[in-house]
Write a protein that holds these residues in place. Structure first.
Motif, short mmCIF file in Angstrom:
data_model
loop_
_atom_site.label_atom_id
_atom_site.label_comp_id
_atom_site.label_asym_id
_atom_site.label_seq_id
_atom_site.Cartn_x
_atom_site.Cartn_y
_atom_site.Cartn_z
N THR A 1 162.56 86.91 -10.78
CA THR A 1 163.39 86.28 -9.76
C THR A 1 162.58 85.49 -8.73
O THR A 1 163.12 84.59 -8.10
N GLU A 2 161.31 85.83 -8.53
CA GLU A 2 160.48 85.14 -7.53
C GLU A 2 159.14 84.75 -8.15
O GLU A 2 158.45 85.60 -8.72
N LEU A 3 158.79 83.47 -8.00
CA LEU A 3 157.54 82.96 -8.55
C LEU A 3 156.86 82.08 -7.51
O LEU A 3 157.43 81.09 -7.06
N ASP A 4 155.65 82.47 -7.13
CA ASP A 4 154.88 81.73 -6.13
C ASP A 4 153.70 81.05 -6.81
O ASP A 4 152.75 81.70 -7.22
N LEU A 5 153.78 79.72 -6.91
CA LEU A 5 152.71 78.92 -7.51
C LEU A 5 152.10 77.98 -6.47
O LEU A 5 151.50 76.97 -6.82
N SER A 6 152.25 78.32 -5.19
CA SER A 6 151.77 77.44 -4.12
C SER A 6 150.25 77.36 -4.08
O SER A 6 149.54 78.27 -4.53
N LYS A 7 149.77 76.26 -3.55
CA LYS A 7 148.34 75.99 -3.36
C LYS A 7 147.58 76.09 -4.68
O LYS A 7 146.67 76.88 -4.85
N ASN A 8 147.99 75.23 -5.61
CA ASN A 8 147.31 75.09 -6.88
C ASN A 8 147.09 73.61 -7.16
O ASN A 8 147.08 72.80 -6.22
#
Length: 643
Positions: free
Chosen positions: A201-208
Motif C-alpha cells: 500500500t505504501e512505496l517510498d522511492l524518493s531521492k533516487n
C-alpha cells in the motif's frame, strides 16, 4: 613464627582478591519486560538479562559479531533494536528460534560485509518490521535478508547504494505492505518487480535517480513517493481498472507535462511542485489534450514551475478540490467565471506570479477562505472583486500596487481603487508594500478585521476616520516602516486592539490612549521619541505586557515615570539591552536598565531660592559693616558757639 605473621596478611589479601566478583558491565535499565542497554559501549548483552525479556534496546554499542552469545542466549524477544552498532557478521539461523520476534532494527551497521559472504540471514519466521537502512547495501544484497520473511509487512532499505530493483527482489517477502527505498541511487526498476506484492500500500522511492515511469499499474498502492528523482514522465497504463492510489508525490523532478493518471482513480493528494511544467497538457503534443479526471482530489500543488496559464477547463473534473497552490509560476491571468467550478476550494495560492488579470464570477468559489495574491504587482482589479467571495477570511495582498476605495459617500474614489468595506467574513488583511499613499475614511467599514497590516507603505497618509468601523474587532495593527511622524488616526477608539507595531517610523510623540486601552504588546523601536508622556504610560500600565523601545533618543531625566514602570512592574522589554537614554552629565547613552533616580536628582527650586536669598543677605550685611567702618574712621567736626 614471625614469617607466618608476615605471610598471613598477604594470604588474606590474595583470597579476598580471588573472592571478588568479576567487573560488572554497566547496568542496563529494566522496565517490566523491556531492557534498555543503549549507548553503554557494550560488545554483548549482560548474561543476567531477565529470561522473560520481550524488548531489548541494544542500540549505539560496539557489537561486531551478532550471535546467540551476543544476545545472552535469549530467544523470546518481541522487539530487538540493534541500530548504530558495528555488526558485520550474523550467525546463520540466529533468528530461526525467535518465533515471537516481530520488530528487528539492524539499521546503521556494516551488513554489506556480511552480504559479501552470500549467506542468507536465515528464516525471519514472525518478523513483521525490518529496518536495514544505512548499511552500505547495493544491488542484490538485500536478497540475503529477505529470502525467507513470510510475515514481513514493513521494510526499510533507505540510505543504501541500491541501483536496481530486480524482478525477484521481494519474492521471499510477499506480505509486504510498506517499503522505503528512500535515498538510494536507483536507476532501473525491472518490469513486475512489485507486481507480486498484492498487499503493498505504501512505496517510498524518493531521492533516487529514476528518470520515468511509463506503465504504472500498481492498483492496490495507496501512497507513492517519487519526489527528488530525475523524472521526466509519469504515465499510467491505459486501463479501466480501479486504482486505490490516494497520495502521489512527484515534486522536485524534471517533468515538463502534467502526469497521465489512471482514469478510474481516487487520488486525493497530488504534488508536482518544483518541476519544469510549462503546460497542463498530459501529452507532449500541444494539439492533443487529455482530460484529467480527478474527482476525488483535495490537494493539488503545482508551485515553482513555469506555467503561464491555467484554463478554466482544467478544473472541470475536480469536484472535491480544497487546496490549490500554483505560487511561483509565470501565470498572467486567472479567471473563474463558471459558477459550478471550484465549489469546495478553501485555499488558493497565486502568490509570486505575473498576474495582470484576476476575475471571479458571481457566486463562484463559495467555500474560499484563504486567498494568496502577494508578489504580483497587481494594479487594476474590479472594484467589488472581493465582495464576491462570501466566505473569505484571509486575504494576502502584499507587494502589489493597489489603491483603496473609501466607503464615505462624500469621498471621490480614484477609478482604479478596490473596496475593502462590506466584506462581512474578512478577518485578516495584509496590504504591506503596496505603495499606498492615502487611507481614506471608512476604508474598512462593515468588515470585521482582526488583523490589518499596512506596513512598508512610506508616506502613508491616514485619514482620522480611516479605521472607523474596526472599534470592536481589530486586535492586531501593523504600521511599521511607513515614515510616519504623527498619527492622525485616534487609536484609543479601538477597544479590542491588543497588539500594535509602530516600529521604524519618525514618531516624536506617542499616540493618545486612555485607561480603557487594552494594548498588551507595543513596538516603538527605531523612532524619534525623546519623552514618553506620563499620562499615556499610566493609561497603558494596567494592560501593557510587552514593550519594544530600542533605538530611540530618549531623555533619561524626562522619563522618570517610564523608569519606575520598567523597574517596578511586570512589564517585559525584550530588547532592553538596546533601550538607552541620554543623561546630561554622561557623554555616552545610558542603558535604561542601569539608570537610577539618583542620577537625575537636582537641587529643588525651594532650596535654590533659599540659597539665593541667603547669599543676598550676606552681601547686604557685609556692605553694611563696611559702611560703618568707613564712617568710624572719619574725624569728628568741632562744634563752636557764639554769644
Amino acid at each position: 613464627m614471625a614469617a607466618v605473621q608476615l605471610l598471613f596478611p598477604l594470604l588474606v589479601s590474595c583470597v579476598t582478591a580471588n573472592a571478588r566478583p568479576p567487573r560488572q558491565l554497566p547496568a542496563c535499565q529494566v522496565v517490566q519486560m523491556d531492557v534498555f542497554c543503549s549507548n553503554l559501549n557494550l560488545r554483548s548483552a549482560p548474561l543476567d538479562l531477565p529470561h522473560s525479556v520481550q524488548m531489548l534496546d541494544f542500540s549505539r554499542n560496539q557489537v561486531q559479531n551478532l550471535s546467540q552469545e551476543t544476545l545472552a542466549y535469549r530467544t523470546g524477544f518481541h522487539h530487538l533494536n540493534l541500530h548504530s552498532n558495528k555488526i558485520h557478521f550474523i550467525q546463520p539461523g540466529l533468528f530461526k528460534d525467535m518465533t515471537d520476534l516481530k520488530v528487528l532494527d539492524l539499521s546503521r551497521n556494516h551488513l554489506n560485509v556480511f552480504a559479501h559472504s552470500k549467506t542468507n540471514i536465515g528464516p525471519l519466521t514472525a518478523v513483521e518490521s525490518l529496518d536495514l537502512s544505512s548499511n552500505g547495501l547495493y544491488t542484490g544484497m538485500s536478497d540475503f535478508f529477505l529470502a525467507d520473511s513470510p510475515a514481513l509487512a514493513n521494510l526499510s532499505l533507505s540510505s543504501n547504494s541500491i541501483t536496481r530493483i530486480a524482478q525477484d527482489t521481494f519474492s521471499g517477502s510477499l506480505s509486504l505492505e510498506r517499503i522505503s527505498l528512500h535515498n538510494n541511487v536507483i536507476l532501473e526498476i525491472e518490469d513486475g518487480a512489485f507486481d507480486s506484492l498484492n498487499h503493498l500500500t505504501e512505496l517510498d522511492l524518493s531521492k533516487n535517480s529514476i528518470t520515468c515511469i511509463t506503465d504504472f499499474n500498481l492498483c492496490n498502492l495507496k501512497v507513492l513517493n517519487l519526489s527528488k528523482n530525475s523524472m521526466e514522465f509519469f504515465q499510467s497504463v491505459r486501463s479501466t481498472d480501479a486504482y486505490r492510489l490516494q497520495l502521489l508525490d512527484l515534486s522536485e523532478n524534471k517533468m515538463h507535462y502534467f502526469p497521465l493518471l489512471p482514469r478510474n482513480n481516487v487520488l486525493q493528494h497530488l504534488d508536482v511542485s518544483r518541476n519544469r511544467l510549462q503546460s497542463l497538457n498530459v501529452t507532449g503534443s500541444p494539439d492533443r489534450s487529455t482530460t484529467v479526471y480527478l474527482y476525488h482530489l483535495r490537494f493539488l500543488d503545482m508551485s515553482y514551475n513555469q506555467l503561464k496559464v491555467i484554463p478554466e477547463s482544467f478544473f472541470y473534473c475536480m469536484a472535491s478540490l480544497e487546496v490549490l497552490n500554483v505560487s511561483n509560476n509565470c501565470i498572467s491571468s486567472f479567471v473563474v467565471s463558471n459558477e459550478g467550478l471550484l465549489q469546495t476550494v478553501k485555499i488558493i495560492n497565486l502568490s509570486f506570479n505575473s498576474l495582470q488579470t484576476l476575475m471571479f464570477g458571481e457566486n463562484s468559489m463559495p467555500s474560499l477562505e484563504e486567498l494568496h495574491l502577494q508578489g504580483n504587482d497587481l494594479t487594476v482589479l474590479d472594484h467589488q472583486i472581493f465582495q464576491r467571495l462570501p466566505n473569505i477570511r484571509h486575504l494576502y495582498l502584499q507587494e502589489n500596487d493597489l489603491e483603496i476605495c473609501g466607503a464615505d459617500k462624500n469621498h471621490k474614489n480614484p477609478p482604479e481603487c478596490v473596496f475593502f468595506s462590506s466584506i462581512p467574513s474578512l478577518q485578516f488583511l495584509y496590504l504591506s508594500e503596496n505603495n499606498l499613499q492615502t487611507l481614506p475614511s471608512n476604508a474598512f467599514a462593515n468588515t470585521p478585521l482582526e488583523l490589518l497590516d499596512l506596513s512598508l507603505n512610506p508616506g502613508l497618509d491616514m485619514h482620522k476616520d480611516s479605521l472607523s468601523g474596526l472599534e470592536t474587532s481589530l486586535v492586531h495593527l501593523l504600521l511599521r516602516e511607513n515614515n510616519i511622524s504623527r498619527l492622525n488616526t485616534d487609536l484609543s477608539s479601538l477597544k479590542s486592539l491588543k497588539h500594535i507595531d509602530l516600529s521604524t517610523n519618525q514618531l516624536t510623540t506617542l499616540p493618545t490612549w486612555n485607561k480603557e486601552s487594552s494594548i498588551e504588546s507595543l513596538n516603538l523601536q527605531n523612532n524619534n521619541l525623546v519623552t514618553l508622556e506620563s499620562s499615556t504610560m499610566l493609561a497603558l500600565e494596567h494592560s501593557l505586557k510587552t514593550l519594544y523601545m530600542g533605538s530611540n533618543p530618549l531623555s533619561c531625566c524626562s522619563n522618570i515615570g517610564f523608569l519606575q514602570m520598567v523597574q517596578n512592574s511586570a512589564l517585559v522589554i525584550p530588547d532592553i539591552e538596546a533601550v538607552t537614554c541620554i543623561l546630561e552629565d554622561y557623554s555616552e547613552p545610558v542603558n535604561i536598565g542601569k539608570l537610577t533616580e539618583e542620577m537625575c536628582q537636582r537641587p529643588s527650586t525651594q532650596n535654590y531660592i533659599i540659597a539665593v536669598v541667603l547669599t543676598v543677605l550676606c552681601v547686604l550685611i557685609a556692605l553694611g559693616v563696611a559702611i560703618k567702618c568707613c564712617q568710624a574712621r572719619k574725624p569728628k567736626p568741632i562744634r563752636s558757639f557764639s554769644a
